[in-house]
Design an enzyme around this catalytic site. Sequence first.
Site, PDB file in Angstrom:
ATOM      1  N   MET A   1      -0.527  24.013 -21.973  1.00 26.37           N
ATOM      2  CA  MET A   1      -1.592  24.087 -20.978  1.00 26.37           C
ATOM      3  C   MET A   1      -2.957  24.140 -21.664  1.00 26.37           C
ATOM      4  O   MET A   1      -3.958  24.522 -21.047  1.00 26.37           O
ATOM      5  CB  MET A   1      -1.385  25.310 -20.070  1.00 26.37           C
ATOM      6  CG  MET A   1      -0.068  25.205 -19.302  1.00 26.37           C
ATOM      7  SD  MET A   1      -0.044  26.118 -17.765  1.00 26.37           S
ATOM      8  CE  MET A   1      -0.204  27.781 -18.366  1.00 26.37           C
TER       9      MET A   1
ATOM     10  N   LEU B   1      -5.618  25.501 -27.233  1.00 28.75           N
ATOM     11  CA  LEU B   1      -4.602  25.554 -28.292  1.00 28.75           C
ATOM     12  C   LEU B   1      -4.926  26.559 -29.394  1.00 28.75           C
ATOM     13  O   LEU B   1      -6.061  26.668 -29.841  1.00 28.75           O
ATOM     14  CB  LEU B   1      -4.431  24.154 -28.904  1.00 28.75           C
ATOM     15  CG  LEU B   1      -4.020  23.048 -27.930  1.00 28.75           C
ATOM     16  CD1 LEU B   1      -3.855  21.715 -28.681  1.00 28.75           C
ATOM     17  CD2 LEU B   1      -2.741  23.394 -27.180  1.00 28.75           C
TER      18      LEU B   1
ATOM     19  N   GLU C   1       9.546  30.840 -28.256  1.00 27.87           N
ATOM     20  CA  GLU C   1      10.321  32.018 -27.856  1.00 27.87           C
ATOM     21  C   GLU C   1       9.422  33.094 -27.248  1.00 27.87           C
ATOM     22  O   GLU C   1       9.894  34.048 -26.664  1.00 27.87           O
ATOM     23  CB  GLU C   1      11.081  32.599 -29.058  1.00 27.87           C
ATOM     24  CG  GLU C   1      12.239  31.731 -29.476  1.00 27.87           C
ATOM     25  CD  GLU C   1      13.096  32.369 -30.560  1.00 27.87           C
ATOM     26  OE1 GLU C   1      12.684  33.409 -31.118  1.00 27.87           O
ATOM     27  OE2 GLU C   1      14.167  31.811 -30.846  1.00 27.87           O
ATOM     28  N   LYS C   2       8.107  32.929 -27.386  1.00 26.74           N
ATOM     29  CA  LYS C   2       7.173  33.866 -26.740  1.00 26.74           C
ATOM     30  C   LYS C   2       7.459  33.906 -25.239  1.00 26.74           C
ATOM     31  O   LYS C   2       7.420  34.960 -24.620  1.00 26.74           O
ATOM     32  CB  LYS C   2       5.748  33.398 -27.024  1.00 26.74           C
ATOM     33  CG  LYS C   2       4.749  33.712 -25.966  1.00 26.74           C
ATOM     34  CD  LYS C   2       3.637  34.565 -26.485  1.00 26.74           C
ATOM     35  CE  LYS C   2       2.822  35.220 -25.410  1.00 26.74           C
ATOM     36  NZ  LYS C   2       2.541  34.399 -24.257  1.00 26.74           N
TER      37      LYS C   2
ATOM     38  N   SER D   1      -3.130  31.873 -25.136  1.00 26.63           N
ATOM     39  CA  SER D   1      -4.435  31.388 -24.665  1.00 26.63           C
ATOM     40  C   SER D   1      -5.141  32.492 -23.893  1.00 26.63           C
ATOM     41  O   SER D   1      -6.365  32.591 -23.899  1.00 26.63           O
ATOM     42  CB  SER D   1      -4.251  30.167 -23.768  1.00 26.63           C
ATOM     43  OG  SER D   1      -3.475  29.201 -24.439  1.00 26.63           O
ATOM     44  N   ARG D   2      -4.361  33.327 -23.199  1.00 33.01           N
ATOM     45  CA  ARG D   2      -4.953  34.385 -22.369  1.00 33.01           C
ATOM     46  C   ARG D   2      -5.610  35.497 -23.195  1.00 33.01           C
ATOM     47  O   ARG D   2      -6.408  36.249 -22.651  1.00 33.01           O
ATOM     48  CB  ARG D   2      -3.889  35.012 -21.458  1.00 33.01           C
ATOM     49  CG  ARG D   2      -3.538  34.141 -20.276  1.00 33.01           C
ATOM     50  CD  ARG D   2      -2.721  34.918 -19.257  1.00 33.01           C
ATOM     51  NE  ARG D   2      -2.426  34.126 -18.091  1.00 33.01           N
ATOM     52  CZ  ARG D   2      -1.394  33.289 -17.979  1.00 33.01           C
ATOM     53  NH1 ARG D   2      -0.551  33.164 -18.991  1.00 33.01           N
ATOM     54  NH2 ARG D   2      -1.204  32.588 -16.879  1.00 33.01           N
TER      55      ARG D   2
ATOM     56  N   HIS E   1       0.730  27.227 -30.697  1.00 28.09           N
ATOM     57  CA  HIS E   1       0.954  25.866 -30.195  1.00 28.09           C
ATOM     58  C   HIS E   1       1.079  24.887 -31.374  1.00 28.09           C
ATOM     59  O   HIS E   1       1.945  24.007 -31.378  1.00 28.09           O
ATOM     60  CB  HIS E   1      -0.235  25.382 -29.366  1.00 28.09           C
ATOM     61  CG  HIS E   1      -0.458  26.111 -28.069  1.00 28.09           C
ATOM     62  ND1 HIS E   1      -1.595  26.829 -27.809  1.00 28.09           N
ATOM     63  CD2 HIS E   1       0.302  26.200 -26.951  1.00 28.09           C
ATOM     64  CE1 HIS E   1      -1.536  27.333 -26.590  1.00 28.09           C
ATOM     65  NE2 HIS E   1      -0.396  26.969 -26.041  1.00 28.09           N
TER      66      HIS E   1
ATOM     67  N   GLN F   1      11.390  31.497 -19.898  1.00 27.54           N
ATOM     68  CA  GLN F   1      11.108  30.081 -19.626  1.00 27.54           C
ATOM     69  C   GLN F   1      11.998  29.167 -20.473  1.00 27.54           C
ATOM     70  O   GLN F   1      12.603  28.214 -19.968  1.00 27.54           O
ATOM     71  CB  GLN F   1       9.630  29.828 -19.920  1.00 27.54           C
ATOM     72  CG  GLN F   1       9.219  28.373 -20.033  1.00 27.54           C
ATOM     73  CD  GLN F   1       7.724  28.227 -20.266  1.00 27.54           C
ATOM     74  OE1 GLN F   1       6.941  28.524 -19.393  1.00 27.54           O
ATOM     75  NE2 GLN F   1       7.325  27.771 -21.440  1.00 27.54           N
TER      76      GLN F   1
HETATM   77  P1  AMP Z   1       1.360  27.352 -22.893  1.00 25.85           P
HETATM   78  O1  AMP Z   1       0.199  26.498 -23.264  1.00 25.85           O
HETATM   79  O2  AMP Z   1       1.037  28.808 -22.833  1.00 25.85           O
HETATM   80  O3  AMP Z   1       2.099  26.845 -21.687  1.00 25.85           O
HETATM   81  O4  AMP Z   1       2.397  27.236 -24.092  1.00 25.85           O
HETATM   82  C1  AMP Z   1       2.908  25.994 -24.506  1.00 25.85           C
HETATM   83  C2  AMP Z   1       4.078  26.226 -25.422  1.00 25.85           C
HETATM   84  O5  AMP Z   1       3.657  26.966 -26.565  1.00 25.85           O
HETATM   85  C3  AMP Z   1       5.207  27.045 -24.750  1.00 25.85           C
HETATM   86  O6  AMP Z   1       6.454  26.514 -25.146  1.00 25.85           O
HETATM   87  C4  AMP Z   1       4.981  28.415 -25.321  1.00 25.85           C
HETATM   88  O7  AMP Z   1       6.153  29.202 -25.362  1.00 25.85           O
HETATM   89  C5  AMP Z   1       4.504  28.077 -26.722  1.00 25.85           C
HETATM   90  N1  AMP Z   1       3.746  29.210 -27.278  1.00 25.85           N
HETATM   91  C6  AMP Z   1       2.684  29.841 -26.726  1.00 25.85           C
HETATM   92  N2  AMP Z   1       2.286  30.864 -27.502  1.00 25.85           N
HETATM   93  C7  AMP Z   1       3.122  30.894 -28.561  1.00 25.85           C
HETATM   94  C8  AMP Z   1       3.241  31.715 -29.713  1.00 25.85           C
HETATM   95  N3  AMP Z   1       2.422  32.738 -29.942  1.00 25.85           N
HETATM   96  N4  AMP Z   1       4.217  31.441 -30.594  1.00 25.85           N
HETATM   97  C9  AMP Z   1       5.076  30.407 -30.397  1.00 25.85           C
HETATM   98  N5  AMP Z   1       5.018  29.582 -29.332  1.00 25.85           N
HETATM   99  C10 AMP Z   1       4.047  29.819 -28.433  1.00 25.85           C
END
Ligand code: AMP
Length: 250
Positions: free
Chosen positions: A27, A30, A145-146, A183-184, A34, A150
């Site tokens: 989303m 980055l 795995e975070k 991102s949050r 990511h 999901q």
């Molecule tokens: P998002 O942009 O939050 O939807 O995340 C996109 C992908 O990145 C998802 O598969 C998340 O699980 C992964 N992701 C987000 N934060 C982390 C993190 N700190 N470590 C590993 N993967 C992440």
Amino acid sequence: MTIFKDMPQWQSFRKSLTGTLGFVPTMGALHDGHLLLVKESLLQNDKTVVSIYVNPTQFNNKSDLKTYPSSLESDIEKLKAIGVTALLTPTYEQMYPDKYCYKVTESDFSSTLCGSHRLGHFDGVLTVVLKLLLITQADRAYFGEKDYQQLQLIRGMVEAFFIKTKIIPIKTIREADGLAMSSRNKKLTKEQRKLAAQLFEQISKTQSSEQTKLSLRKLGFKLDYLEEHFNRRFVAASLGDVRLIDNVEL
Ligand code: AMP
């Protein structure tokens, strides 16, 4: 790197690609977490496609969607620099020609943990991931795995619908103080950011869930849940209106 806003244009470009394709859905906004998914895809595949799409159907909270961080220009620079082949930035109209009349619903695990606090969240996630997997026709897709719940639900969906894409899990990447990258995190005040590291610290301690809940509440976290499943401890907690999630293997 070619940027596709138009999905039919991407789909015809996709036909011209040879070799294996890896896919990383995001989303945007980055961070290094990511980028690790993207780097793993670059290592394992001939080509890599990334998507940046803030999917409205997975937000049960309108203000969370409105204030979701965005940094498209710098995201593009980061992806270009590491050798990504294509970036998809579709619009709602492109992703939902059906106006979300059709959706994927899982009727077991999705109603627990985050699902019980974010109604309809996983319907939105599974639906958009199914659409993206079909649009990209990737050999492998990478998930962190975070977002462990999901990841499990996506694995289940891929199996249920005989989707050929292999789902590759990637370990959680953390800041130096242990906070899972997200991102949050950008939405946290300086003080909240300092306190946020306690989330990982407390759930990693060898103490009972009850004790951990007490400690987190005392520190000022508002808990959605703290539960143990599949030998993992899962937590969702807010600092102000920023909701953080994390999980650790026990
Ligand atoms: P998002 O942009 O939050 O939807 O995340 C996109 C992908 O990145 C998802 O598969 C998340 O699980 C992964 N992701 C987000 N934060 C982390 C993190 N700190 N470590 C590993 N993967 C992440």
